[in-house]
Design a protein around this motif. Structure first.
Motif, mmCIF file in Angstrom:
data_model
loop_
_atom_site.group_PDB
_atom_site.id
_atom_site.type_symbol
_atom_site.label_atom_id
_atom_site.label_comp_id
_atom_site.label_asym_id
_atom_site.label_seq_id
_atom_site.Cartn_x
_atom_site.Cartn_y
_atom_site.Cartn_z
ATOM 1 N N VAL A 1 0.856 -1.183 0.000
ATOM 2 C CA VAL A 1 0.000 0.000 0.000
ATOM 3 C C VAL A 1 0.897 1.240 0.000
ATOM 4 O O VAL A 1 1.838 1.322 0.783
ATOM 5 N N THR A 2 0.626 2.178 -0.918
ATOM 6 C CA THR A 2 1.431 3.398 -0.986
ATOM 7 C C THR A 2 0.528 4.612 -0.890
ATOM 8 O O THR A 2 -0.695 4.523 -1.064
ATOM 9 N N ASN A 3 1.133 5.738 -0.595
ATOM 10 C CA ASN A 3 0.375 6.997 -0.541
ATOM 11 C C ASN A 3 0.643 7.849 -1.779
ATOM 12 O O ASN A 3 0.406 9.051 -1.779
ATOM 13 N N LYS A 4 1.187 7.217 -2.845
ATOM 14 C CA LYS A 4 1.457 7.919 -4.094
ATOM 15 C C LYS A 4 0.991 7.076 -5.274
ATOM 16 O O LYS A 4 0.903 5.858 -5.180
ATOM 17 N N ILE A 5 0.702 7.763 -6.373
ATOM 18 C CA ILE A 5 0.405 7.079 -7.628
ATOM 19 C C ILE A 5 1.617 7.201 -8.536
ATOM 20 O O ILE A 5 2.135 8.302 -8.745
ATOM 21 N N TYR A 6 2.072 6.081 -9.041
ATOM 22 C CA TYR A 6 3.253 6.081 -9.896
ATOM 23 C C TYR A 6 2.811 5.911 -11.360
ATOM 24 O O TYR A 6 2.322 4.844 -11.736
ATOM 25 N N PRO A 7 2.963 6.963 -12.159
ATOM 26 C CA PRO A 7 2.495 6.889 -13.548
ATOM 27 C C PRO A 7 3.403 6.002 -14.387
ATOM 28 O O PRO A 7 4.574 5.797 -14.048
ATOM 29 N N PRO A 8 2.879 5.455 -15.479
ATOM 30 C CA PRO A 8 3.728 4.687 -16.397
ATOM 31 C C PRO A 8 4.881 5.556 -16.905
ATOM 32 O O PRO A 8 4.720 6.767 -17.084
ATOM 33 N N ASP A 9 6.025 4.939 -17.132
ATOM 34 C CA ASP A 9 7.193 5.693 -17.589
ATOM 35 C C ASP A 9 6.907 6.475 -18.862
ATOM 36 O O ASP A 9 7.393 7.594 -19.038
ATOM 37 N N ALA A 10 6.124 5.892 -19.778
ATOM 38 C CA ALA A 10 5.837 6.555 -21.054
ATOM 39 C C ALA A 10 5.080 7.866 -20.859
ATOM 40 O O ALA A 10 5.091 8.724 -21.743
ATOM 41 N N PHE A 11 4.421 8.038 -19.714
ATOM 42 C CA PHE A 11 3.668 9.263 -19.473
ATOM 43 C C PHE A 11 4.578 10.406 -19.021
ATOM 44 O O PHE A 11 4.245 11.573 -19.210
ATOM 45 N N VAL A 12 5.696 10.080 -18.398
ATOM 46 C CA VAL A 12 6.539 11.126 -17.799
ATOM 47 C C VAL A 12 7.916 11.208 -18.434
ATOM 48 O O VAL A 12 8.728 12.052 -18.060
ATOM 49 N N SER A 13 8.205 10.354 -19.406
ATOM 50 C CA SER A 13 9.522 10.360 -20.056
ATOM 51 C C SER A 13 9.538 11.321 -21.239
ATOM 52 O O SER A 13 8.500 11.895 -21.615
ATOM 53 N N VAL A 14 10.696 11.481 -21.868
ATOM 54 C CA VAL A 14 10.807 12.348 -23.043
ATOM 55 C C VAL A 14 10.006 11.790 -24.221
ATOM 56 O O VAL A 14 9.719 12.508 -25.185
ATOM 57 N N TYR A 15 9.632 10.517 -24.149
ATOM 58 C CA TYR A 15 8.788 9.917 -25.181
ATOM 59 C C TYR A 15 7.326 10.334 -25.017
ATOM 60 O O TYR A 15 6.561 10.373 -25.974
ATOM 61 N N GLY A 16 6.920 10.684 -23.793
ATOM 62 C CA GLY A 16 5.533 10.991 -23.485
ATOM 63 C C GLY A 16 4.878 12.000 -24.411
ATOM 64 O O GLY A 16 3.785 11.748 -24.942
ATOM 65 N N PRO A 17 5.479 13.168 -24.648
ATOM 66 C CA PRO A 17 4.851 14.150 -25.534
ATOM 67 C C PRO A 17 4.604 13.616 -26.938
ATOM 68 O O PRO A 17 3.593 13.953 -27.566
ATOM 69 N N VAL A 18 5.516 12.793 -27.445
ATOM 70 C CA VAL A 18 5.345 12.191 -28.773
ATOM 71 C C VAL A 18 4.206 11.183 -28.743
ATOM 72 O O VAL A 18 3.395 11.101 -29.666
ATOM 73 N N PHE A 19 4.126 10.413 -27.675
ATOM 74 C CA PHE A 19 3.107 9.377 -27.516
ATOM 75 C C PHE A 19 1.698 9.968 -27.543
ATOM 76 O O PHE A 19 0.768 9.394 -28.112
ATOM 77 N N PHE A 20 1.535 11.143 -26.930
ATOM 78 C CA PHE A 20 0.209 11.734 -26.794
ATOM 79 C C PHE A 20 -0.160 12.702 -27.913
ATOM 80 O O PHE A 20 -1.330 13.018 -28.079
ATOM 81 N N SER A 21 0.813 13.181 -28.672
ATOM 82 C CA SER A 21 0.544 14.238 -29.636
ATOM 83 C C SER A 21 -0.018 13.715 -30.962
ATOM 84 O O SER A 21 0.412 12.670 -31.457
ATOM 85 N N GLU A 22 -0.945 14.476 -31.545
ATOM 86 C CA GLU A 22 -1.459 14.162 -32.876
ATOM 87 C C GLU A 22 -0.543 14.707 -33.964
ATOM 88 O O GLU A 22 -0.760 14.448 -35.153
ATOM 89 N N LYS A 23 0.492 15.454 -33.570
ATOM 90 C CA LYS A 23 1.430 16.026 -34.539
ATOM 91 C C LYS A 23 2.606 15.096 -34.843
ATOM 92 O O LYS A 23 3.407 15.389 -35.731
ATOM 93 N N THR A 24 2.703 13.989 -34.103
ATOM 94 C CA THR A 24 3.878 13.126 -34.243
ATOM 95 C C THR A 24 3.468 11.666 -34.492
ATOM 96 O O THR A 24 4.013 10.747 -33.881
ATOM 97 N N ILE A 25 2.532 11.457 -35.389
ATOM 98 C CA ILE A 25 2.044 10.112 -35.692
ATOM 99 C C ILE A 25 3.176 9.242 -36.264
ATOM 100 O O ILE A 25 3.371 8.095 -35.861
ATOM 101 N N ILE A 26 3.934 9.802 -37.204
ATOM 102 C CA ILE A 26 5.011 9.045 -37.861
ATOM 103 C C ILE A 26 6.101 8.700 -36.864
ATOM 104 O O ILE A 26 6.570 7.557 -36.792
ATOM 105 N N LEU A 27 6.525 9.692 -36.091
ATOM 106 C CA LEU A 27 7.604 9.469 -35.129
ATOM 107 C C LEU A 27 7.183 8.458 -34.070
ATOM 108 O O LEU A 27 7.974 7.585 -33.684
#
Length: 256
Positions: A1-27
């Motif tokens: 049991v923890t008192n924090k939520i740990y997000p997936p690495d892809a959400f907080v890494s340098v890859y995250g913005p590319v993963f979520f953006s509609e401007k980087t479909i190819i990348l």
């Protein structure tokens, strides 16, 4: 049991913005296809990820054809039916530095071909260690990319905490030759847990002059004339190798 939520690495890494953006479909497709997400999601290292948007990937000068009699440029695009990235090939004019979008040569649907180019683009877009000095502050200067090229970052010393910076820009070796600047996109800076992601709408250009081209041009670079003369007096093929398979350089390669 923890008192924090740990997000997936892809959400907080340098890859995250590319993963979520509609401007980087190819990348995003390339990162997942070639398993770069495992690299960019690492929390052990820090990175600067100069991420080209789909708009940037419409004009890639193909380094493997640049030294031929018919240089080409590639426009990458995502085929939603085939669920893969393809490329349209256009002729490229080295003299004027322009792409003839009216001269479509062919469409490439070869997996090995697409991989060889997109992996090159990914490797030249990643700087290990972020764009910071030893004190941890953003710093202008030259940085080595994952593929061993250099990129020059300018006007980034004040971007900490900012999501945009209209004065910040990047330059590769080819850009420095013609004083071309690759601006950071609007709202294109993302401060992530393992580094910084920058969205750019143009690809910065790696050098298009070989070592041989610079040294042998005694008119433009007279300071190397004596050195080139010395190299030329070595026995044949001991220093420079002509552009023959498997040495796909721009013209002549240096033989180490």
């Amino acid at each position: 049991v923890t008192n924090k939520i740990y997000p997936p690495d892809a959400f907080v890494s340098v890859y995250g913005p590319v993963f979520f953006s509609e401007k980087t479909i190819i990348l995003n497709w390339a990162i997942q296809k070639y398993l770069f997400h495992l690299y960019l999601n690492s929390m052990v290292n820090t990175y600067a990820f100069i991420a080209p948007t789909d708009k940037a990937l419409k004009g890639y000068i193909d380094p493997l054809t640049y030294g031929t009699n018919r240089p080409t440029a590639l426009k990458f695009w995502y085929d939603p039916t085939a669920l893969k990235v393809k490329a349209t090939v256009y002729s490229y004019n080295k003299t004027t530095g322009t792409i003839n979008y009216n001269d479509s040569i062919t469409v490439i649907d070869n997996d090995d071909f697409i991989k060889s180019r997109l992996v090159r683009i990914l490797d030249q877009s990643i700087v290990v260690g972020d764009l910071k000095n030893k004190g941890g502050s953003f710093s202008d200067g030259y940085y080595v990319t994952k593929d061993g090229n250099f990129v020059k970052a300018s006007n980034i010393s004040t971007i900490a905490g900012k999501v945009s910076s209209p004065n910040s820009y990047f330059q590769g070796g080819g850009d420095l030759e013609i004083n071309r600047r690759i601006q950071v996109s609007d709202s294109g800076i993302y401060h992530q847990k393992n580094g910084t992601t920058f969205f750019v709408d143009e690809l910065y250009q790696t050098p298009l002059q070989s070592v041989y081209a610079v040294l042998s041009n005694t008119t433009k670079y007279p300071e190397f004339s004596e050195f080139f003369k010395m190299l030329s007096e070595f026995p044949a093929n001991n220093v420079f190798i002509s552009r023959v398979s498997p040495y796909y350089g721009i013209d002549a390669n240096v033989k180490f």
